[in-house]
Enzyme design. Structure first.
Site, PDB file in Angstrom:
ATOM      1  N   GLU A 239      -6.577   4.691   8.074  1.00  0.00           N
ATOM      2  CA  GLU A 239      -6.335   6.108   7.753  1.00  0.00           C
ATOM      3  C   GLU A 239      -7.563   6.736   7.103  1.00  0.00           C
ATOM      4  O   GLU A 239      -7.843   7.920   7.294  1.00  0.00           O
ATOM      5  CB  GLU A 239      -5.082   6.229   6.874  1.00  0.00           C
ATOM      6  CG  GLU A 239      -3.830   5.935   7.698  1.00  0.00           C
ATOM      7  CD  GLU A 239      -2.647   5.393   6.924  1.00  0.00           C
ATOM      8  OE1 GLU A 239      -2.653   5.442   5.674  1.00  0.00           O
ATOM      9  OE2 GLU A 239      -1.705   4.900   7.580  1.00  0.00           O
TER      10      GLU A 239
ATOM     11  N   SER B  67       3.887  -2.306  10.202  1.00  0.00           N
ATOM     12  CA  SER B  67       5.339  -2.420  10.435  1.00  0.00           C
ATOM     13  C   SER B  67       5.909  -3.770  10.024  1.00  0.00           C
ATOM     14  O   SER B  67       6.819  -4.286  10.683  1.00  0.00           O
ATOM     15  CB  SER B  67       5.675  -2.085  11.889  1.00  0.00           C
ATOM     16  OG  SER B  67       5.358  -0.732  12.172  1.00  0.00           O
TER      17      SER B  67
ATOM     18  N   GLY C 104       3.183   2.155  10.734  1.00  0.00           N
ATOM     19  CA  GLY C 104       4.195   3.191  10.593  1.00  0.00           C
ATOM     20  C   GLY C 104       4.968   3.499  11.855  1.00  0.00           C
ATOM     21  O   GLY C 104       5.671   4.514  11.933  1.00  0.00           O
TER      22      GLY C 104
ATOM     23  N   GLU D 280      -4.978  -4.852  10.649  1.00  0.00           N
ATOM     24  CA  GLU D 280      -3.950  -3.835  10.834  1.00  0.00           C
ATOM     25  C   GLU D 280      -4.191  -3.093  12.153  1.00  0.00           C
ATOM     26  O   GLU D 280      -5.007  -2.162  12.202  1.00  0.00           O
ATOM     27  CB  GLU D 280      -3.984  -2.823   9.683  1.00  0.00           C
ATOM     28  CG  GLU D 280      -3.682  -3.424   8.331  1.00  0.00           C
ATOM     29  CD  GLU D 280      -3.113  -2.390   7.368  1.00  0.00           C
ATOM     30  OE1 GLU D 280      -2.042  -2.652   6.814  1.00  0.00           O
ATOM     31  OE2 GLU D 280      -3.725  -1.324   7.192  1.00  0.00           O
TER      32      GLU D 280
ATOM     33  N   ASN E 299       0.869  -1.180   0.000  1.00  0.00           N
ATOM     34  CA  ASN E 299       0.000   0.000   0.000  1.00  0.00           C
ATOM     35  C   ASN E 299       0.907   1.232   0.000  1.00  0.00           C
ATOM     36  O   ASN E 299       1.536   1.531   1.012  1.00  0.00           O
ATOM     37  CB  ASN E 299      -0.893  -0.025   1.246  1.00  0.00           C
ATOM     38  CG  ASN E 299      -1.705   1.253   1.404  1.00  0.00           C
ATOM     39  OD1 ASN E 299      -1.778   2.073   0.480  1.00  0.00           O
ATOM     40  ND2 ASN E 299      -2.312   1.411   2.559  1.00  0.00           N
ATOM     41  N   TRP E 300       0.965   1.900  -1.136  1.00  0.00           N
ATOM     42  CA  TRP E 300       1.864   3.059  -1.245  1.00  0.00           C
ATOM     43  C   TRP E 300       1.284   4.319  -0.604  1.00  0.00           C
ATOM     44  O   TRP E 300       1.969   5.319  -0.507  1.00  0.00           O
ATOM     45  CB  TRP E 300       2.212   3.300  -2.730  1.00  0.00           C
ATOM     46  CG  TRP E 300       3.366   2.468  -3.190  1.00  0.00           C
ATOM     47  CD1 TRP E 300       3.763   1.257  -2.682  1.00  0.00           C
ATOM     48  CD2 TRP E 300       4.303   2.788  -4.227  1.00  0.00           C
ATOM     49  NE1 TRP E 300       4.883   0.810  -3.343  1.00  0.00           N
ATOM     50  CE2 TRP E 300       5.226   1.717  -4.300  1.00  0.00           C
ATOM     51  CE3 TRP E 300       4.429   3.856  -5.111  1.00  0.00           C
ATOM     52  CZ2 TRP E 300       6.290   1.714  -5.212  1.00  0.00           C
ATOM     53  CZ3 TRP E 300       5.483   3.844  -6.031  1.00  0.00           C
ATOM     54  CH2 TRP E 300       6.405   2.784  -6.074  1.00  0.00           C
ATOM     55  N   LYS E 301       0.020   4.281  -0.196  1.00  0.00           N
ATOM     56  CA  LYS E 301      -0.602   5.451   0.440  1.00  0.00           C
ATOM     57  C   LYS E 301      -0.377   6.682  -0.446  1.00  0.00           C
ATOM     58  O   LYS E 301      -0.398   6.551  -1.662  1.00  0.00           O
ATOM     59  CB  LYS E 301      -0.070   5.627   1.871  1.00  0.00           C
ATOM     60  CG  LYS E 301      -0.146   4.314   2.674  1.00  0.00           C
ATOM     61  CD  LYS E 301       0.156   4.473   4.127  1.00  0.00           C
ATOM     62  CE  LYS E 301       0.029   3.114   4.816  1.00  0.00           C
ATOM     63  NZ  LYS E 301       0.160   3.182   6.251  1.00  0.00           N
TER      64      LYS E 301
ATOM     65  N   GLY F  84       3.055  -1.154   4.180  1.00  0.00           N
ATOM     66  CA  GLY F  84       3.116   0.260   3.824  1.00  0.00           C
ATOM     67  C   GLY F  84       4.537   0.657   3.457  1.00  0.00           C
ATOM     68  O   GLY F  84       5.006   0.427   2.344  1.00  0.00           O
ATOM     69  N   GLY F  85       5.251   1.244   4.421  1.00  0.00           N
ATOM     70  CA  GLY F  85       6.567   1.827   4.162  1.00  0.00           C
ATOM     71  C   GLY F  85       7.537   0.902   3.444  1.00  0.00           C
ATOM     72  O   GLY F  85       8.246   1.336   2.519  1.00  0.00           O
TER      73      GLY F  85
ATOM     74  N   HIS G  52      -9.347   1.232   5.174  1.00  0.00           N
ATOM     75  CA  HIS G  52      -8.055   1.405   5.845  1.00  0.00           C
ATOM     76  C   HIS G  52      -8.253   2.339   7.033  1.00  0.00           C
ATOM     77  O   HIS G  52      -9.048   3.278   6.970  1.00  0.00           O
ATOM     78  CB  HIS G  52      -7.029   1.973   4.872  1.00  0.00           C
ATOM     79  CG  HIS G  52      -5.633   1.905   5.414  1.00  0.00           C
ATOM     80  ND1 HIS G  52      -5.159   2.808   6.330  1.00  0.00           N
ATOM     81  CD2 HIS G  52      -4.626   1.018   5.190  1.00  0.00           C
ATOM     82  CE1 HIS G  52      -3.912   2.483   6.650  1.00  0.00           C
ATOM     83  NE2 HIS G  52      -3.567   1.408   5.975  1.00  0.00           N
TER      84      HIS G  52
HETATM   85  P1  13P Z   1       3.420   0.271   7.527  1.00  0.00           P
HETATM   86  O1  13P Z   1       3.871  -1.019   6.891  1.00  0.00           O
HETATM   87  O2  13P Z   1       4.154   1.472   7.016  1.00  0.00           O
HETATM   88  O3  13P Z   1       3.373   0.159   9.012  1.00  0.00           O
HETATM   89  O4  13P Z   1       1.889   0.503   7.035  1.00  0.00           O
HETATM   90  C1  13P Z   1       0.970  -0.530   7.160  1.00  0.00           C
HETATM   91  C2  13P Z   1      -0.267  -0.152   6.447  1.00  0.00           C
HETATM   92  O5  13P Z   1      -1.003   0.712   6.877  1.00  0.00           O
HETATM   93  C3  13P Z   1      -0.559  -0.845   5.185  1.00  0.00           C
HETATM   94  O6  13P Z   1      -1.858  -0.582   4.760  1.00  0.00           O
END
Ligand code: 13P
Length: 232
Positions: free
Chosen positions: A89, A192, A162, A156, A8-10, A213-214, A87
């Site tokens: 977020e 993470s 993050g 999640e 997920n590149w957000k 994510g990251g 998600h």
């Molecule tokens: P991180 O891997 O950066 O913690 O993000 C997880 C996430 O929200 C994937 O949707």
């Protein structure tokens, strides 16, 4: 259960970053599906590399006066096979409820997409011992009426996203076992996930992949995670 490594590149990624997606497509292992959900602006160009791509959100309606929103059919038209819905977020930044998430997931499936429905507790909810209550309420309301053949669920924990912090393997196993009793679809862990912890997380029962994510932004890191999944 089929295995899925999803990135997920957000709100990250410009045209210059397409090289990372190209490298992920080129290095994707056999033995698991590899998916990148880039920003919608890169979706069509990312799809051209031949790996599975997905959106990060969609509107519940098929079309109409909703400035700035994207329909599931638009994502499919751009080459998406998946879309993330619910998600944390989006739930936090846009006040999305589980009922709205269910409507988005219905729209996604109606457009031929596989919906990745996200659930997870906040730190305060975990500290209060309410994790299974929260996740149970989210899953019950978010997946009502959906076709399991086009559904993936991602657990999640909000406090693990993050932050570099993850639940213990026992805590992941507890929530995934709880979800498995409710939905017979691939279950992803997210929060993470890194090359250094992927293998131990993928060895947890009822973990069928990851939503990353990251660590999905750099091809070397994401490919290391995908390879750990393929080998699990
Ligand atoms: P991180 O891997 O950066 O913690 O993000 C997880 C996430 O929200 C994937 O949707």
């Amino acid at each position: 259960m089929r295995k899925l490594a999803a990135g997920n590149w957000k709100m990250n990624g410009l045209a210059a970053d397409l090289a990372e997606i190209e490298a992920i497509a080129a290095g994707a292992p056999e033995g698991c599906e590899v998916l990148i959900c880039p920003p919608a602006t890169l979706l069509a160009r990312a799809a051209a590399f031949g790996l599975a791509v997905g959106g990060q959100d969609c509107h519940a309606k098929g079309a109409g006066a909703h400035t700035g929103d994207l329909s599931a059919a638009m994502l499919a038209d751009a080459g998406a096979e998946y879309v993330i819905v619910g998600h944390s977020e989006r739930r936090a930044d846009h006040g999305e409820t589980s009922e709205e998430v269910a409507a988005k997931a219905q729209a996604a499936q109606g457009a031929g997409l596989t919906a990745i429905v996200c659930v997870g507790e906040t730190e305060a909810e975990r500290d209060a011992g309410r994790t299974l209550d929260v996740v149970g309420a989210q899953i019950a309301a978010s997946v009502a009426g959906l076709d399991p053949a086009r559904l993936v669920v991602a657990y999640e924990p909000v406090w693990a996203i993050g932050t570099g912090r993850t639940p213990t393997l026992e805590e992941i196993a507890e929530v995934h076992g709880f979800l498995r009793a409710r939905v017979d679809v691939p279950l992803l862990y997210g929060g993470s996930v890194k090359p250094g912890n992927a293998a131990e997380i993928f060895a947890v029962p009822d973990v069928n992949g990851a939503l990353v994510g990251g660590a999905s932004l750099k091809s070397a890191d994401f490919l290391a995670i995908a390879k750990a999944l393929a080998a699990a």
